[in-house]
Design a protein around this motif. Structure first.
Motif, mmCIF file in Angstrom:
data_model
loop_
_atom_site.group_PDB
_atom_site.id
_atom_site.type_symbol
_atom_site.label_atom_id
_atom_site.label_comp_id
_atom_site.label_asym_id
_atom_site.label_seq_id
_atom_site.Cartn_x
_atom_site.Cartn_y
_atom_site.Cartn_z
ATOM 1 N N CYS A 21 69.050 66.100 96.822
ATOM 2 C CA CYS A 21 70.495 65.849 96.742
ATOM 3 C C CYS A 21 71.295 67.064 96.279
ATOM 4 O O CYS A 21 72.465 67.208 96.605
ATOM 5 C CB CYS A 21 70.741 64.687 95.789
ATOM 6 S SG CYS A 21 70.245 65.067 94.086
ATOM 7 N N CYS A 26 68.133 62.882 92.539
ATOM 8 C CA CYS A 26 66.904 62.454 93.240
ATOM 9 C C CYS A 26 65.599 62.916 92.587
ATOM 10 O O CYS A 26 64.550 62.339 92.841
ATOM 11 C CB CYS A 26 66.935 62.945 94.685
ATOM 12 S SG CYS A 26 66.653 64.729 94.875
ATOM 13 N N CYS A 29 63.718 68.208 92.776
ATOM 14 C CA CYS A 29 63.687 69.583 92.278
ATOM 15 C C CYS A 29 63.110 69.680 90.864
ATOM 16 O O CYS A 29 63.232 70.719 90.222
ATOM 17 C CB CYS A 29 65.105 70.141 92.264
ATOM 18 S SG CYS A 29 66.157 69.220 91.110
ATOM 19 N N CYS A 41 68.043 71.878 90.052
ATOM 20 C CA CYS A 41 69.289 72.081 90.813
ATOM 21 C C CYS A 41 70.504 72.091 89.902
ATOM 22 O O CYS A 41 71.593 72.472 90.327
ATOM 23 C CB CYS A 41 69.448 71.019 91.895
ATOM 24 S SG CYS A 41 69.823 69.354 91.273
HETATM 25 S S1 FES Z 1 68.039 66.131 91.542
HETATM 26 FE FE1 FES Z 1 68.123 66.051 93.729
HETATM 27 S S2 FES Z 1 67.807 68.142 94.284
HETATM 28 FE FE2 FES Z 1 67.906 68.194 92.150
#
Ligand code: FES
Ligand code: FES
Length: 142
Positions: A21, A26, A29, A41
Motif C-alpha cells: 500500500c 498492509c 514492507c 514505507c
Molecule cells: S504498510 Fe503497506 S507497503 Fe508499507
C-alpha cells in the motif's frame, strides 16, 4: 528524504521487502529495527541511523532457509508471496521475544500483515509448528 523501504530495495538491492500500500496499512514492507517490527514505507531512513535493521534476507543462514521459512513452505503458507516477507518478519520478531506463543499471540503479532490469498490458517499453523518444534531446526542456529 528517502524511505527506509526505498533504500533497502533500490540502494541495498534487498528486494525481498515488498511495497504494497505504501501507506502503513498492509505490512508487506515490514522489517525489524532494533527488535521491533516497523513498516519500512513509513520510516524516513535517517530515523534508523545507528540501528540494527533485519530484512527477510537476514533469516536464511549459509543458504539454508530458517525454520520459519521452511514451515511456510511446508504448510503452504505462501501463495502469491507479496505478504510473505513481511509476515515472516513479524513472526520472526514474535518468536524471538516469545518462543512459544499461544495462537492468539500469533494472531496479534501478524495483525498488521494483510494476506489476500491464504486465509491465515496455514500461516498460523506454520508459525505454531516452529514454536512447538514440529519443524526441525537446521544445524546452524537461527
Ligand atoms: S504498510 Fe503497506 S507497503 Fe508499507
Ligand atoms: S500469499 Fe498472497 S497476499 Fe499473502
Amino acid at each position: 528524504m528517502k524511505r527506509l523501504l526505498d533504500v533497502l530495495r533500490e540502494d541495498c538491492r534487498l528486494t525481498g521487502t515488498k511495497e504494497g500500500c505504501g501507506e502503513g496499512e498492509c505490512g508487506a514492507c515490514s522489517v525489524i529495527v532494533d527488535g521491533e517490527v516497523v513498516n519500512s514505507c513509513l520510516i524516513p531512513v535517517c530515523q534508523v541511523e545507528g540501528s540494527s535493521v533485519t530484512t527477510v534476507e537476514g533469516l536464511a543462514l549459509n543458504d539454508q532457509l530458517s525454520p520459519l521459512q521452511r514451515a511456510f513452505l511446508e504448510y503452504g503458507a505462501a501463495q502469491c508471496g507479496i505478504c510473505t516477507p513481511g509476515m515472516l518478519m513479524s513472526a520472526h520478531a514474535l518468536l524471538l521475544r516469545r518462543p512459544h506463543p499461544i495462537r492468539n499471540q500469533i494472531l496479534e503479532a501478524i495483525a498488521g500483515n494483510l494476506c489476500r490469498c491464504t486465509g491465515y490458517t496455514k500461516i498460523l499453523d506454520a508459525i505454531a509448528a516452529v514454536s512447538s518444534g514440529n519443524i526441525n531446526k537446521p544445524d546452524q542456529s537461527e
